[in-house]
Design a protein around this motif. Sequence first.
Motif, mmCIF file in Angstrom:
data_model
loop_
_atom_site.group_PDB
_atom_site.id
_atom_site.type_symbol
_atom_site.label_atom_id
_atom_site.label_comp_id
_atom_site.label_asym_id
_atom_site.label_seq_id
_atom_site.Cartn_x
_atom_site.Cartn_y
_atom_site.Cartn_z
ATOM 1 N N THR A 269 8.598 3.519 5.247
ATOM 2 C CA THR A 269 8.002 2.573 4.303
ATOM 3 C C THR A 269 6.610 3.029 3.899
ATOM 4 O OG1 THR A 269 9.226 0.715 5.265
ATOM 5 C CG2 THR A 269 7.269 0.179 3.979
ATOM 6 N N VAL A 270 5.811 3.419 4.869
ATOM 7 C CA VAL A 270 4.447 3.868 4.592
ATOM 8 C C VAL A 270 4.452 5.080 3.678
ATOM 9 C CG1 VAL A 270 2.334 4.797 5.627
ATOM 10 C CG2 VAL A 270 3.560 2.924 6.752
ATOM 11 N N ASP A 271 5.308 6.059 3.979
ATOM 12 C CA ASP A 271 5.370 7.273 3.162
ATOM 13 C C ASP A 271 5.823 6.972 1.736
ATOM 14 O OD1 ASP A 271 4.582 8.656 5.379
ATOM 15 O OD2 ASP A 271 6.553 9.501 5.839
ATOM 16 N N SER A 272 6.800 6.105 1.608
ATOM 17 C CA SER A 272 7.315 5.770 0.279
ATOM 18 C C SER A 272 6.247 5.061 -0.558
ATOM 19 C CB SER A 272 8.557 4.879 0.406
ATOM 20 O OG SER A 272 9.583 5.540 1.115
ATOM 21 N N LEU A 273 5.506 4.160 0.042
ATOM 22 C CA LEU A 273 4.426 3.469 -0.671
ATOM 23 C C LEU A 273 3.307 4.442 -1.024
ATOM 24 C CD1 LEU A 273 4.252 0.167 1.419
ATOM 25 C CD2 LEU A 273 5.060 0.400 -0.938
ATOM 26 N N TYR A 274 3.021 5.361 -0.124
ATOM 27 C CA TYR A 274 1.995 6.376 -0.374
ATOM 28 C C TYR A 274 2.374 7.230 -1.582
ATOM 29 C CZ TYR A 274 -1.341 10.134 0.575
ATOM 30 O OH TYR A 274 -2.347 11.047 0.460
ATOM 31 N N GLU A 275 3.642 7.580 -1.674
ATOM 32 C CA GLU A 275 4.131 8.383 -2.798
ATOM 33 C C GLU A 275 3.956 7.635 -4.118
ATOM 34 O OE1 GLU A 275 6.281 10.976 -5.386
ATOM 35 O OE2 GLU A 275 5.113 11.232 -3.552
ATOM 36 N N LEU A 276 4.006 6.303 -4.077
ATOM 37 C CA LEU A 276 3.868 5.490 -5.288
ATOM 38 C C LEU A 276 2.417 5.135 -5.585
ATOM 39 C CD1 LEU A 276 6.896 3.113 -4.624
ATOM 40 C CD2 LEU A 276 6.768 4.871 -6.405
ATOM 41 N N SER A 277 1.492 5.743 -4.848
ATOM 42 C CA SER A 277 0.040 5.520 -5.041
ATOM 43 C C SER A 277 -0.374 4.089 -4.720
ATOM 44 C CB SER A 277 -0.378 5.868 -6.478
ATOM 45 O OG SER A 277 -0.095 7.218 -6.770
ATOM 46 N N VAL A 278 0.337 3.472 -3.791
ATOM 47 C CA VAL A 278 -0.013 2.116 -3.357
ATOM 48 C C VAL A 278 -1.121 2.206 -2.321
ATOM 49 C CG1 VAL A 278 0.831 0.042 -2.193
ATOM 50 C CG2 VAL A 278 2.302 1.246 -3.821
ATOM 51 N N ASP A 279 -2.077 1.296 -2.384
ATOM 52 C CA ASP A 279 -3.187 1.261 -1.439
ATOM 53 C C ASP A 279 -2.680 0.715 -0.105
ATOM 54 O OD1 ASP A 279 -5.506 0.928 -0.003
ATOM 55 O OD2 ASP A 279 -6.672 0.097 -1.666
ATOM 56 N N ILE A 280 -2.372 1.604 0.825
ATOM 57 C CA ILE A 280 -1.819 1.199 2.117
ATOM 58 C C ILE A 280 -2.830 0.371 2.907
ATOM 59 C CG2 ILE A 280 -0.727 2.009 4.255
ATOM 60 C CD1 ILE A 280 0.860 2.704 1.806
ATOM 61 N N ARG A 281 -4.112 0.738 2.794
ATOM 62 C CA ARG A 281 -5.130 0.009 3.554
ATOM 63 C C ARG A 281 -5.190 -1.460 3.145
ATOM 64 N NH1 ARG A 281 -10.139 3.779 2.261
ATOM 65 N NH2 ARG A 281 -9.089 3.568 0.242
ATOM 66 N N LYS A 282 -5.006 -1.715 1.860
ATOM 67 C CA LYS A 282 -5.032 -3.091 1.369
ATOM 68 C C LYS A 282 -3.876 -3.895 1.961
ATOM 69 C CE LYS A 282 -5.084 -5.770 -2.919
ATOM 70 N NZ LYS A 282 -5.066 -5.694 -4.417
ATOM 71 N N ILE A 283 -2.696 -3.269 2.031
ATOM 72 C CA ILE A 283 -1.539 -3.957 2.604
ATOM 73 C C ILE A 283 -1.752 -4.192 4.092
ATOM 74 C CG2 ILE A 283 0.930 -3.777 3.076
ATOM 75 C CD1 ILE A 283 1.265 -2.274 0.500
ATOM 76 N N ARG A 284 -2.283 -3.185 4.795
ATOM 77 C CA ARG A 284 -2.528 -3.349 6.234
ATOM 78 C C ARG A 284 -3.480 -4.520 6.495
ATOM 79 N NH1 ARG A 284 -2.985 2.696 6.822
ATOM 80 N NH2 ARG A 284 -1.012 3.353 7.779
ATOM 81 N N LYS A 285 -4.465 -4.679 5.616
ATOM 82 C CA LYS A 285 -5.477 -5.716 5.811
ATOM 83 C C LYS A 285 -4.919 -7.114 5.546
ATOM 84 C CE LYS A 285 -10.105 -7.069 4.265
ATOM 85 N NZ LYS A 285 -11.254 -6.719 3.368
ATOM 86 N N LEU A 286 -4.094 -7.234 4.498
ATOM 87 C CA LEU A 286 -3.636 -8.560 4.076
ATOM 88 C C LEU A 286 -2.255 -8.935 4.607
ATOM 89 C CD1 LEU A 286 -4.862 -8.444 0.361
ATOM 90 C CD2 LEU A 286 -6.004 -9.477 2.333
#
Length: 380
Positions: free
Chosen positions: A42-59
């Motif tokens: 999931t993390v890798d797939s979101l990273y590939e889509l340029s999603v801000d992983i840190r924002k998701i981790r925080k919220l």
Amino acid sequence: MLRVTAASLCASCQMMRVLLPPSASLTSTATPHGKREENQQTVDSLYELSVDIRKIRKLRGWVLSESPAYVCETAGLLRDMGADPAAIAHILETHPEAVLCRPEDVAAQRDLWESVCPNRRTLMGIIEKFPASFFTVSHHGNQRANILYLQSLRLNKKIISKLMASAPQSFSRPVESNQEVIHTLRETYLDLGGDEGNLRVWLQKLLSQNPYILLRPAEAWRDSLGFLRERGFSTEELLSLVSSLRASISELKPDAMQQALAYVQGALSCSEDELKQIVIRCPAVLYYSLPTLAGRFQGLMDAGVRTEQVKESPNVLELTTQIVLYRIQKLASYGYDVCSGGLDVIVGTKKDFETSYAKLNLRQQRPLFNPVAPLRTVEE
């Protein structure tokens, strides 16, 4: 087409996982003691889509630990609907729970929403603004039943889509609940002298002004209107109040309205008939709290405004004390004394005031034309 797009996205995700540096991979899976380990795919797939992983981790960090997740499939569906990479990243950052919805459920949701949206561009605009509303797929049957019911009332599709986006709870509950509220609204409108031929237009106006109206229990309407009837308001006046308050009348409690009316009547020393006229001209006094009304009235008195002026222009109570003082001072700088004149010049929106202020300013700068005075020539 969907399988091909999703497959290509997933392949890209797998490729990215290979290309990611080991440190990035370790950072993605590192979790504090006691917390669930993140789903690396999931993390890798979101990273590939340029999603801000840190924002998701925080919220909403818990989403990254769920399995199964359908990141590539969800992105593929959004792309097929016309979303560009930036829009996809924004949607998944704002509502990461979307990746936990099964692709077949999201596809069914897309078909349902397209039945009330004129085109996919409009639908994508709604999804970008209200992603949580679109990805609420757990009550699909109720949503469909409520859409069909509202369509049977010949309501505008734009109104229905706005309701679905702004108040999705109205569509998640059984259709019988909305039928009861609509029935009460219809009875209210007709009892107040409304015309059956204009009922649909009136309903659309209420629903567009207050999308949450369907969530109010039918009894709330009856209690609020019953209280105002007892205060002597005619059916025509009640219909005007319902329309002016944008259906918020169903949110008012009789006890709170009683307190507000008692305060206004005492502060302005007015009769029952005068009080009714004040409410009709300024319905907002019904839903302002007692401290708010008292603070605004005292602010007017401190500024030198007379009680009679407030009775003549009760809409001034819609303005905060700060706004009133600012407008009084600005007009005073151009020689207009609000305390000896009328308050109509300061009431209304900011645009209304600027229009009135501009007229006063222009009147001061422009000299009066004397039609019998001799005209000056160039030689003079």
